[in-house]
Design an enzyme around this catalytic site. Structure first.
Site, mmCIF file in Angstrom:
data_model
loop_
_atom_site.group_PDB
_atom_site.id
_atom_site.type_symbol
_atom_site.label_atom_id
_atom_site.label_comp_id
_atom_site.label_asym_id
_atom_site.label_seq_id
_atom_site.Cartn_x
_atom_site.Cartn_y
_atom_site.Cartn_z
ATOM 1 N N HIS A 64 -5.812 3.077 1.311
ATOM 2 C CA HIS A 64 -4.992 4.005 1.494
ATOM 3 C C HIS A 64 -5.789 4.861 2.727
ATOM 4 O O HIS A 64 -4.809 4.914 3.860
ATOM 5 C CB HIS A 64 -4.747 5.142 0.440
ATOM 6 N N ASP A 87 0.896 -1.161 -0.004
ATOM 7 C CA ASP A 87 -0.002 0.211 0.133
ATOM 8 C C ASP A 87 1.085 1.151 0.033
ATOM 9 O O ASP A 87 1.715 1.585 1.024
ATOM 10 C CB ASP A 87 -0.904 -0.060 1.228
ATOM 11 N N HIS A 88 1.022 1.933 -1.142
ATOM 12 C CA HIS A 88 2.279 2.860 -1.133
ATOM 13 C C HIS A 88 1.950 3.913 -0.168
ATOM 14 O O HIS A 88 3.035 4.487 -0.167
ATOM 15 C CB HIS A 88 2.364 3.166 -2.544
HETATM 16 C C1 BG6 Z 1 -3.457 4.806 -6.404
HETATM 17 C C2 BG6 Z 1 -5.089 4.982 -7.087
HETATM 18 O O1 BG6 Z 1 -3.503 3.810 -5.525
HETATM 19 O O2 BG6 Z 1 -3.376 6.144 -5.617
HETATM 20 C C3 BG6 Z 1 -5.090 6.179 -7.958
HETATM 21 O O3 BG6 Z 1 -4.854 3.953 -8.033
HETATM 22 C C4 BG6 Z 1 -4.677 7.385 -7.156
HETATM 23 O O4 BG6 Z 1 -6.335 6.219 -8.523
HETATM 24 C C5 BG6 Z 1 -3.246 7.258 -6.582
HETATM 25 O O5 BG6 Z 1 -4.695 8.471 -7.995
HETATM 26 C C6 BG6 Z 1 -3.048 8.161 -5.583
HETATM 27 O O6 BG6 Z 1 -1.635 8.216 -5.180
HETATM 28 P P1 BG6 Z 1 -0.809 9.534 -4.572
HETATM 29 O O7 BG6 Z 1 0.439 8.848 -3.900
HETATM 30 O O8 BG6 Z 1 -0.743 10.419 -5.820
HETATM 31 O O9 BG6 Z 1 -1.626 10.167 -3.582
#
Ligand code: BG6
Length: 509
Positions: free
Chosen positions: A261, A198-199
């Site tokens: 997230h 989960d980044h």
């Molecule tokens: C991803 C989603 O996991 O996270 C995207 O699939 C989203 O739709 C993105 O735009 C948002 O990530 P960050 O790091 O730009 O907030």
């Protein structure tokens, strides 16, 4: 900057260099590989966080030679890596960069991959340690895991070289499919070999939530239902769905952003102090939060959840079309591009405190933050007009990473007027450096065998248990349609109304 110079690495993981490792990326022709994964690996090398014996193998269907892959990746690193490729470092990096063409469901491709990896091991002095990063379309996740196992690419023996598998999101599309995927992975891998990514957990400011709470004494005593009126967690994006209609129209924002997230951010915000920062202790505390989520009562979904879909508008002066006009969106789609939830965590600390979560595409601007809104002071010594706004502690995850405290201050002058002011900490100003990319930290942790910032099976299960009921309800009530909001705004009116009913309001960001 090396690891020991980064204050936020201290205490979260031991500073050490991984053992010689090969990272194999499945889905190497995809966007994530180009924009994030390889640029992150290159940056790690530039920061001397990788071992000298290191290799990256891209695996995908397309026919590409090592030379073309190297040239392509150099361009992407020039665009997206935090450290731009220099001749010297790039030539070192590209020597260990390979491409392997194969089919995800073809055993022969895996046999050939194994031979290739063994040859790379010999050539580069890597002793069989491997990370397989499965970044393919989700339907391929189980296939890849099974084929890896059946073709002798997964070493389960303790003490030998390690095999770890990173699984990209989405981990399932509902409770049943997530359970099936978990069970499938566990027939081929041990839990300690599975890295569900989960980044958001790799974001510096998300990790700082823990540092802020548990390395400091002053806010934690207030971090509970005695002092907090409610919590707001916002994950707003200005972009629409940007050519990802085919995927997004099936997913919707609840699956795309909230189940993973925002729930992870909520769990870190709400959890008890972990006994240690080990993967087990940390995830034990997060899962308790997710298990304590009060299910939305049957028949009362409208009180606790609002969804919306964007219609034509403009964001930052640029016209955004109706969601229905986006490529890949099915006619008459009721997929939500915005969602707001009112949730309760039924435990001792948070009893009675609403947690409001909202996430949307094509909103006024990109901002991700956690805000704790405090109850009023117990006594209004300065009269009724003394507090116009509640005290707020806001943790800004992105952009402008930082923390601000909003409180009332006397307006200078001979009358007693009180006005809200902000006390700010900004990452950029205080540390003079940009935070690392989430994929740097997470890939490094996987090589180091640290699962603390990866999600565990029971967390995924608990979050889907909550989310799947909402999807079931939406399926039942599909005929009612979805409220819309103009692109470039903060979502449908119903979302404001949901908070208004409890005497609360979304923060203006
Ligand atoms: C991803 C989603 O996991 O996270 C995207 O699939 C989203 O739709 C993105 O735009 C948002 O990530 P960050 O790091 O730009 O907030």
């Amino acid at each position: 900057m090396n690891a020991s110079a980064n204050p936020l690495r201290q205490g979260l993981a031991e500073d050490r260099t991984p053992e010689p490792t090969t990272v194999v990326i499945f889905g190497a022709s995809g966007d994530l590989t180009k924009r994030k994964l390889v640029p992150a690996l290159y940056t790690l090398m530039a920061e001397r966080l990788l071992p000298p014996s290191f290799a990256v193998v891209g695996f995908a269907r397309k026919q590409v030679g090592d030379g073309a892959f190297r040239a392509e990746m150099k361009d992407w690193c020039a665009k997206f890596a935090r450290h731009k490729p220099t001749e010297e470092l790039w030539s070192q990096f590209e020597k260990g960069l390979y491409f392997h063409t194969g089919e995800y469901d073809d055993p022969a491709s895996y046999k050939a991959l194994k031979e290739r990896l063994d040859a790379i091991d010999r050539e580069r002095g890597i002793q069989g340690n491997r990370v397989f990063y499965v970044s393919t379309p989700p339907a391929t996740f189980p296939v890849a895991v099974k084929q890896l196992d059946e073709n002798g690419l997964i070493n389960k023996a303790a003490g030998g070289p390690f095999t770890r598998v990173i699984i990209e999101k989405p981990f399932g599309t509902d409770l049943a499919s997530a359970r099936e995927l978990n069970a499938h992975c566990l027939t081929h891998l041990r839990e300690d070999q599975i890295y569900r990514i989960d980044h958001y957990l790799g974001k510096e400011t998300v990790q700082n939530l823990m540092v802020f709470r548990f390395a400091n004494a002053f806010f934690e005593p207030l971090w509970n239902n005695r002092f907090i009126d409610h919590v707001q967690i916002t994950g707003a994006e200005a972009i629409g769905i940007e050519g990802r209609g085919g995927y997004f129209d099936h997913a919707g924002i609840l699956r795309d952003m909230v189940q993973n997230h925002l729930f992870q951010v909520m769990a870190l915000t709400a959890m008890e102090p972990p006994v240690s920062l080990s993967a087990t202790d940390l995830r034990d505390e997060k899962v308790k939060v997710l298990k304590a989520l009060r299910p939305i009562p049957d028949g009362r979904f409208d009180e606790f959840i609002v969804r919306g879909q964007y219609r034509q508008g403009s964001v930052g002066g640029k016209r955004v079309p109706d969601y229905h006009e986006e490529a890949g969106v099915t006619a008459g789609s009721t997929t939500e591009t915005y969602v707001a939830l009112k949730m309760f965590i039924d435990n001792w600390r948070w009893a009675g405190v609403p947690f409001y979560l909202r996430s949307g595409k094509a909103m006024a601007k990109k901002v991700t933050e956690v805000a704790l809104v405090f109850k009023d002071a117990p006594h209004r010594l300065f009269g009724e007009k003394s507090i116009s706004e509640p005290n707020v502690l806001a943790i800004r995850i992105q952009p402008d990473e930082g923390i601000s405290v909003r409180f009332g201050s006397k307006v200078p002058g001979n009358t007693l007027d009180i006005h809200p002011v902000n006390m700010e900490f900004r990452y950029g100003t205080s540390f003079g450096t940009e935070p690392p990319e989430a994929y740097e930290r997470l890939q490094l942790d996987c090589m180091l065998g640290d699962q603390a910032l990866y999600t565990r099976a029971d967390e995924v299960d608990a979050s889907w248990r909550f989310i799947s009921r909402i999807h079931d309800e939406w399926a039942r009530s599909a005929a009612r349609g979805v409220p819309t909001y103009e692109a470039g705004t903060w979502g449908p009116d119903e979302s404001d109304a949901m908070l208004r009913r409890s005497g609360q309001a979304w923060r203006r960001l």
